[in-house]
Each structure stands twice: as structure tokens, then as C-alpha cells.
Design a protein around this motif. Structure first.
Motif, short mmCIF file in Angstrom:
data_model
loop_
_atom_site.label_atom_id
_atom_site.label_comp_id
_atom_site.label_asym_id
_atom_site.label_seq_id
_atom_site.Cartn_x
_atom_site.Cartn_y
_atom_site.Cartn_z
N LEU A 136 24.92 -16.79 11.82
CA LEU A 136 23.69 -16.29 10.96
C LEU A 136 22.44 -16.06 11.70
O LEU A 136 21.83 -14.97 11.47
N ALA A 137 22.18 -16.85 12.46
CA ALA A 137 20.79 -16.61 13.03
C ALA A 137 21.27 -15.35 14.14
O ALA A 137 20.30 -14.48 14.32
N GLY A 138 22.16 -15.21 14.75
CA GLY A 138 22.40 -14.07 15.59
C GLY A 138 22.38 -12.79 14.79
O GLY A 138 21.79 -11.75 15.39
N ILE A 139 23.04 -12.72 13.70
CA ILE A 139 22.93 -11.58 12.82
C ILE A 139 21.76 -11.19 12.62
O ILE A 139 21.27 -9.96 12.39
N VAL A 140 20.95 -12.16 11.95
CA VAL A 140 19.45 -11.79 11.48
C VAL A 140 18.90 -11.20 12.73
O VAL A 140 18.02 -10.36 12.63
N THR A 141 18.79 -12.00 13.88
CA THR A 141 18.10 -11.35 15.12
C THR A 141 18.50 -10.01 15.51
O THR A 141 17.78 -9.06 16.08
N MET A 142 19.72 -9.73 15.43
CA MET A 142 20.46 -8.53 15.92
C MET A 142 20.16 -7.30 15.11
O MET A 142 20.02 -6.26 15.73
N VAL A 143 20.03 -7.37 14.01
CA VAL A 143 20.04 -6.32 12.81
C VAL A 143 18.43 -5.84 12.91
O VAL A 143 17.66 -6.59 12.68
N PRO A 144 18.31 -4.47 13.62
CA PRO A 144 16.88 -4.26 13.80
C PRO A 144 16.09 -4.15 12.67
O PRO A 144 15.03 -4.49 12.92
N ILE A 145 16.44 -3.87 11.47
CA ILE A 145 15.64 -3.91 10.32
C ILE A 145 15.10 -5.25 10.06
O ILE A 145 13.89 -5.33 9.46
N ILE A 146 15.57 -6.52 10.47
CA ILE A 146 15.10 -7.53 10.16
C ILE A 146 14.73 -8.10 11.55
O ILE A 146 13.63 -8.50 11.55
N GLY A 147 15.34 -8.16 12.53
CA GLY A 147 15.07 -8.84 13.83
C GLY A 147 13.79 -7.96 14.35
O GLY A 147 13.32 -8.78 15.17
N GLY A 148 13.60 -6.81 14.10
CA GLY A 148 12.40 -6.23 14.56
C GLY A 148 11.09 -6.56 14.07
O GLY A 148 10.11 -6.14 14.47
N ILE A 149 11.13 -7.33 12.80
CA ILE A 149 10.09 -7.74 12.14
C ILE A 149 9.37 -8.82 13.10
O ILE A 149 9.91 -9.73 13.45
N PRO A 150 7.85 -8.58 13.32
CA PRO A 150 7.44 -9.47 14.14
C PRO A 150 7.45 -10.83 13.33
O PRO A 150 6.95 -11.06 12.42
N GLY A 151 7.81 -12.00 14.34
CA GLY A 151 7.86 -13.26 13.96
C GLY A 151 9.29 -13.95 13.56
O GLY A 151 9.47 -15.01 13.85
N VAL A 152 10.11 -12.79 13.42
CA VAL A 152 11.46 -13.24 12.93
C VAL A 152 12.05 -13.82 14.08
O VAL A 152 12.84 -14.99 13.73
#
Length: 198
Positions: free
Chosen positions: A48-64
Motif C-alpha cells: 500500500l505504501a508503495g502504491i501511494v508513493t508510486m502513483v504520480p497524482i498522490i506521490g507527487g504531492i509534497p510531504g506524501v
């Protein structure tokens, strides 16, 4: 709390179980997710942490990436210590999304999950055995420590997300080949970070 719940073995099963969560007060928290997946869900949490980090629309948010790094660090250290149940601080357990957002994400991942699950199976047991799990935990700790600087190197967090997803899937499916892939991605990501910051 469903501490005795068995962890999902495939990405498809993980998504199905996430979609069953109704949440409380209109939100699905990480605590709700652990209740559904079980308190021994080391692989699923890394995934789950990997998916959140990998998806640009989420992982690209500063701080995520930094928040995900904290989650991965806590999970990986406990995996290294061979704990039987995952402990997370309340501030992290209270992190939440709306059920609609969670279900939308699960639906979006459903087709890739079917394709990926068809490729995963138990093999190369030595790479997911007891000693190898310790190496996976150490590697995940290294990836987590690299994640905050990744916010300074565009798209580098995607490599970390891919590595974490690979380790999560390897632990879930007992697939040593996937573990080997994740180790390779981790090394490549480290090289990219050093090159990007130098």
C-alpha cells in the motif's frame, strides 16, 4: 479489532478486502485497514505504501513521500525485529480517506491486479525465507531513509514506490523472483538519487 485476520495473498484479494471497509464517520482510516487486513499484514502495508508513493497524482504531492517513509520505516523495523503484530502510532492510524476515494482507487487498480496476480506464484523460496525477510526489511529501511531526499529529485519517488510494491507482493505471494526484482529496483533507485543530488 480483528487481530487474527489472515493477510491477503494477492493484490486482487487485497483490493477486495479494502472495498469491504465502510469506515467510520465517513472516513476510512489506516486503523480500519489494519482491522480488515490483520495486524500481521507486513507485506500488504508495504504494498500500500508503495502504491501511494508510486502513483504520480498522490506521490507527487509534497510531504506524501515523507509520510510514507515514516510508515515504511515503522513496518520494516518491526519486520526486522520479527514482531508478530504491527504497532503504529495513533497519529498514523488516524490518517484517513473517504470510502468513495478508496473504492475508486481499488476499481482503478482492479485490472492491473488481475494481470499482475497471474504472474505471481511461490518460487525461489530462499529469497523469501526467514533470512531473506531480514534482508528485505533492511532494504526497506534503506528505501524509507532515501524517501525524504527524493522530494528534491523529480520522479525518483516512483522508484521507491516500485521497490516497496515489489517487496510487498513478494512477501504476500512468497515469490522470490519478485523479491529479486525489488532488490534490483532499490539499487537502481539509490544510484539515481545519488546521481540526482550530486
Amino acid at each position: 479489532m480483528n487481530n487474527a485476520a489472515s493477510s491477503p495473498r494477492t493484490l486482487g484479494e487485497l483490493l477486495e478486502r479494502l472495498q469491504r471497509i465502510d469506515g467510520r464517520d465517513g472516513h476510512v482510516s489506516l486503523d480500519d485497514v489494519l482491522d480488515e487486513l490483520g495486524r500481521r499484514a507486513f507485506g500488504p502495508l508495504l504494498l500500500l505504501a508503495g502504491i501511494v508513493t508510486m502513483v504520480p497524482i498522490i506521490g507527487g504531492i509534497p510531504g506524501v513521500p515523507t509520510v510514507m517513509a515514516g510508515l515504511v520505516l515503522l513496518v520494516a523495523v518491526q519486520l526486522l525485529l520479527q514482531r508478530h503484530a504491527i504497532w503504529l502510532p495513533r497519529w498514523l492510524l488516524d490518517r484517513s480517506v473517504t470510502p468513495a476515494s478508496l473504492h475508486k482507487a481499488c476499481a482503478w487498480l482492479a485490472r492491473p491486479a488481475r494481470l499482475l496476480d497471474a504472474l505471481l506464484y511461490q518460487r525461489w523460496a530462499a529469497l523469501v525465507g526467514d533470512h531473506a525477510v531480514l534482508a528485505i526489511a533492511i532494504c526497506c529501511i534503506g528505501v524509507a531513509l532515501m524517501m525524504p531526499p527524493m522530494e528534491l529529485v523529480p520522479f525518483s519517488a516512483n522508484g521507491a514506490g516500485l521497490a516497496l510494491s515489489g517487496f510487498g507482493l513478494a512477501l504476500m505471494a512468497k515469490d522470490g523472483l519478485m523479491a529479486l526484482f525489488a532488490f534490483a529496483v532499490s539499487i537502481a533507485t539509490l544510484i539515481a538519487i545519488v546521481a540526482g543530488l550530486s
